[in-house]
Design a protein around this motif. Sequence first.
Motif, PDB file in Angstrom:
ATOM      1  N   GLU A 135      35.807  54.036  44.269  1.00 22.17           N
ATOM      2  CA  GLU A 135      36.694  53.292  43.371  1.00 22.17           C
ATOM      3  C   GLU A 135      37.459  52.198  44.126  1.00 22.17           C
ATOM      4  OE1 GLU A 135      36.423  56.580  43.419  1.00 22.17           O
ATOM      5  OE2 GLU A 135      35.416  56.857  41.475  1.00 22.17           O
ATOM      6  N   GLU A 136      37.981  52.533  45.301  1.00 21.23           N
ATOM      7  CA  GLU A 136      38.729  51.542  46.075  1.00 21.23           C
ATOM      8  C   GLU A 136      37.833  50.386  46.494  1.00 21.23           C
ATOM      9  OE1 GLU A 136      42.087  52.179  49.247  1.00 21.23           O
ATOM     10  OE2 GLU A 136      40.156  52.161  50.299  1.00 21.23           O
ATOM     11  N   LEU A 137      36.620  50.692  46.908  1.00 22.49           N
ATOM     12  CA  LEU A 137      35.656  49.656  47.287  1.00 22.49           C
ATOM     13  C   LEU A 137      35.377  48.723  46.113  1.00 22.49           C
ATOM     14  CD1 LEU A 137      33.270  48.501  49.078  1.00 22.49           C
ATOM     15  CD2 LEU A 137      31.850  50.240  47.966  1.00 22.49           C
ATOM     16  N   VAL A 138      35.088  49.316  44.965  1.00 22.60           N
ATOM     17  CA  VAL A 138      34.712  48.526  43.795  1.00 22.60           C
ATOM     18  C   VAL A 138      35.881  47.681  43.300  1.00 22.60           C
ATOM     19  CG1 VAL A 138      34.040  48.683  41.368  1.00 22.60           C
ATOM     20  CG2 VAL A 138      32.833  50.031  43.087  1.00 22.60           C
ATOM     21  N   LEU A 139      37.084  48.230  43.335  1.00 23.02           N
ATOM     22  CA  LEU A 139      38.255  47.471  42.892  1.00 23.02           C
ATOM     23  C   LEU A 139      38.497  46.257  43.773  1.00 23.02           C
ATOM     24  CD1 LEU A 139      40.730  50.334  41.924  1.00 23.02           C
ATOM     25  CD2 LEU A 139      39.720  48.640  40.372  1.00 23.02           C
ATOM     26  N   GLN A 140      38.322  46.419  45.084  1.00 29.00           N
ATOM     27  CA  GLN A 140      38.493  45.288  45.992  1.00 29.00           C
ATOM     28  C   GLN A 140      37.448  44.220  45.717  1.00 29.00           C
ATOM     29  OE1 GLN A 140      40.926  44.627  48.637  1.00 29.00           O
ATOM     30  NE2 GLN A 140      39.965  42.718  47.985  1.00 29.00           N
ATOM     31  N   LEU A 141      36.214  44.643  45.563  1.00 25.03           N
ATOM     32  CA  LEU A 141      35.134  43.700  45.270  1.00 25.03           C
ATOM     33  C   LEU A 141      35.370  43.015  43.926  1.00 25.03           C
ATOM     34  CD1 LEU A 141      32.361  42.486  45.927  1.00 25.03           C
ATOM     35  CD2 LEU A 141      31.323  44.479  44.815  1.00 25.03           C
ATOM     36  N   PHE A 142      35.799  43.772  42.945  1.00 25.22           N
ATOM     37  CA  PHE A 142      36.049  43.256  41.606  1.00 25.22           C
ATOM     38  C   PHE A 142      37.114  42.160  41.644  1.00 25.22           C
ATOM     39  CE2 PHE A 142      37.975  43.501  37.337  1.00 25.22           C
ATOM     40  CZ  PHE A 142      36.848  43.411  36.536  1.00 25.22           C
ATOM     41  N   ASP A 143      38.210  42.430  42.345  1.00 18.92           N
ATOM     42  CA  ASP A 143      39.287  41.440  42.447  1.00 18.92           C
ATOM     43  C   ASP A 143      38.825  40.188  43.183  1.00 18.92           C
ATOM     44  OD1 ASP A 143      41.063  43.025  41.065  1.00 18.92           O
ATOM     45  OD2 ASP A 143      42.063  43.814  42.846  1.00 18.92           O
ATOM     46  N   ASP A 144      38.021  40.371  44.228  1.00 14.22           N
ATOM     47  CA  ASP A 144      37.508  39.222  44.989  1.00 14.22           C
ATOM     48  C   ASP A 144      36.621  38.346  44.106  1.00 14.22           C
ATOM     49  OD1 ASP A 144      38.826  40.172  47.196  1.00 14.22           O
ATOM     50  OD2 ASP A 144      37.030  40.925  48.212  1.00 14.22           O
ATOM     51  N   VAL A 145      35.734  38.980  43.348  1.00 14.10           N
ATOM     52  CA  VAL A 145      34.812  38.240  42.486  1.00 14.10           C
ATOM     53  C   VAL A 145      35.581  37.498  41.393  1.00 14.10           C
ATOM     54  CG1 VAL A 145      32.972  38.477  40.764  1.00 14.10           C
ATOM     55  CG2 VAL A 145      32.814  39.707  42.935  1.00 14.10           C
ATOM     56  N   LEU A 146      36.562  38.157  40.790  1.00 13.57           N
ATOM     57  CA  LEU A 146      37.368  37.503  39.755  1.00 13.57           C
ATOM     58  C   LEU A 146      38.067  36.267  40.309  1.00 13.57           C
ATOM     59  CD1 LEU A 146      39.191  40.308  37.692  1.00 13.57           C
ATOM     60  CD2 LEU A 146      37.365  38.774  36.932  1.00 13.57           C
ATOM     61  N   ALA A 147      38.668  36.406  41.477  1.00  9.85           N
ATOM     62  CA  ALA A 147      39.401  35.284  42.079  1.00  9.85           C
ATOM     63  C   ALA A 147      38.470  34.109  42.362  1.00  9.85           C
ATOM     64  CB  ALA A 147      40.084  35.747  43.363  1.00  9.85           C
ATOM     65  N   ARG A 148      37.293  34.394  42.915  1.00  6.20           N
ATOM     66  CA  ARG A 148      36.344  33.313  43.215  1.00  6.20           C
ATOM     67  C   ARG A 148      35.852  32.639  41.938  1.00  6.20           C
ATOM     68  NH1 ARG A 148      34.364  36.877  47.291  1.00  6.20           N
ATOM     69  NH2 ARG A 148      32.654  37.543  45.932  1.00  6.20           N
ATOM     70  N   ASN A 149      35.588  33.445  40.916  1.00  2.00           N
ATOM     71  CA  ASN A 149      35.072  32.889  39.667  1.00  2.00           C
ATOM     72  C   ASN A 149      36.090  31.980  38.984  1.00  2.00           C
ATOM     73  OD1 ASN A 149      32.730  34.273  40.102  1.00  2.00           O
ATOM     74  ND2 ASN A 149      33.026  35.777  38.468  1.00  2.00           N
ATOM     75  N   ILE A 150      37.342  32.411  38.956  1.00  2.88           N
ATOM     76  CA  ILE A 150      38.381  31.587  38.328  1.00  2.88           C
ATOM     77  C   ILE A 150      38.557  30.287  39.095  1.00  2.88           C
ATOM     78  CG2 ILE A 150      40.860  31.430  37.881  1.00  2.88           C
ATOM     79  CD1 ILE A 150      40.812  34.357  37.082  1.00  2.88           C
ATOM     80  N   GLU A 151      38.514  30.365  40.417  1.00  2.09           N
ATOM     81  CA  GLU A 151      38.645  29.159  41.228  1.00  2.09           C
ATOM     82  C   GLU A 151      37.496  28.198  40.939  1.00  2.09           C
ATOM     83  OE1 GLU A 151      39.458  27.829  45.860  1.00  2.09           O
ATOM     84  OE2 GLU A 151      38.701  29.833  45.427  1.00  2.09           O
ATOM     85  N   LEU A 152      36.292  28.730  40.792  1.00  3.05           N
ATOM     86  CA  LEU A 152      35.133  27.896  40.509  1.00  3.05           C
ATOM     87  C   LEU A 152      35.261  27.214  39.154  1.00  3.05           C
ATOM     88  CD1 LEU A 152      32.287  26.843  41.037  1.00  3.05           C
ATOM     89  CD2 LEU A 152      31.389  28.996  40.129  1.00  3.05           C
ATOM     90  N   ILE A 153      35.681  27.973  38.144  1.00  2.00           N
ATOM     91  CA  ILE A 153      35.768  27.428  36.789  1.00  2.00           C
ATOM     92  C   ILE A 153      36.725  26.253  36.718  1.00  2.00           C
ATOM     93  CG2 ILE A 153      36.488  27.934  34.412  1.00  2.00           C
ATOM     94  CD1 ILE A 153      35.546  30.847  34.954  1.00  2.00           C
ATOM     95  N   PHE A 154      37.842  26.333  37.449  1.00  2.00           N
ATOM     96  CA  PHE A 154      38.877  25.318  37.314  1.00  2.00           C
ATOM     97  C   PHE A 154      38.948  24.359  38.501  1.00  2.00           C
ATOM     98  CE2 PHE A 154      40.575  28.925  34.762  1.00  2.00           C
ATOM     99  CZ  PHE A 154      40.356  28.321  33.531  1.00  2.00           C
ATOM    100  N   THR A 155      37.878  24.252  39.267  1.00  2.00           N
ATOM    101  CA  THR A 155      37.885  23.362  40.419  1.00  2.00           C
ATOM    102  C   THR A 155      37.875  21.894  40.005  1.00  2.00           C
ATOM    103  OG1 THR A 155      36.814  24.938  41.899  1.00  2.00           O
ATOM    104  CG2 THR A 155      36.564  22.608  42.429  1.00  2.00           C
ATOM    105  N   ASP A 156      37.071  21.552  39.000  1.00  5.87           N
ATOM    106  CA  ASP A 156      36.868  20.151  38.623  1.00  5.87           C
ATOM    107  C   ASP A 156      37.915  19.724  37.596  1.00  5.87           C
ATOM    108  OD1 ASP A 156      35.951  17.664  38.071  1.00  5.87           O
ATOM    109  OD2 ASP A 156      33.889  18.258  37.650  1.00  5.87           O
TER     110      ASP A 156
END
Length: 227
Positions: free
Chosen positions: A71-92
Amino acid sequence: MERTIEAQQQIADRQSLTKPQTKGERTRARLLEAAKVLLERYGYHDLKVTDVPKEAGVAAGVFYTYFKNKEELVLQLFDDVLARNIELIFTDERASNPFEAVLSANRRYVELFATGKGLNRAVGQIVDSLPEARTSWQRANWRVAEWIAKGIARHSGKGVPDETDEFAALALQAMLDSILMQTYAYRDPALAKMAKEPERLAYELSVLWYRAAYGREPSNTEKENVN
């Protein structure tokens, strides 16, 4: 598509400055990347802790040096992926009109789902299974909705979003998530053609979004001036 590639490169350049430096950081990063691969392959429910270090190419006991459990592994990965995705969406931020701004963001959002493979289904399983992940998912959605609400208020002349704008933003965000999950995670046969045409899908969703947000069709000028 060119802007999407450029946006991804901008993020990659920033991430290269913060790549894991120590051996421990690199090992932890390898475990997270291995977990992502396994989630894409098997989903959350069938992910086994014993498979993660094997996929990462490290000793079995190393896992517990960095994570208490699955669970701890997946939560860390989940948060990392969310952060990267949001940054990508709003970069331009270079859109010349409201419709281009919507389409630009939706192109990147559709691409994330289109390239997500089995990770899309895994995200749904994680959100359903882990309350902490559900909270992170909701916060990410609120952040996206806040951006949408500000755009609605700005282009309608109000300046500051009101409750109606905020509700409309959450509804539009829910529409996107639902359609894209049905298209790419659950592979709805009715959406099979759209799944093969991500550019068209992004365009049609953007037109629907624009109608709902602004109460009118995007003008021919706005449509013609998109890249």
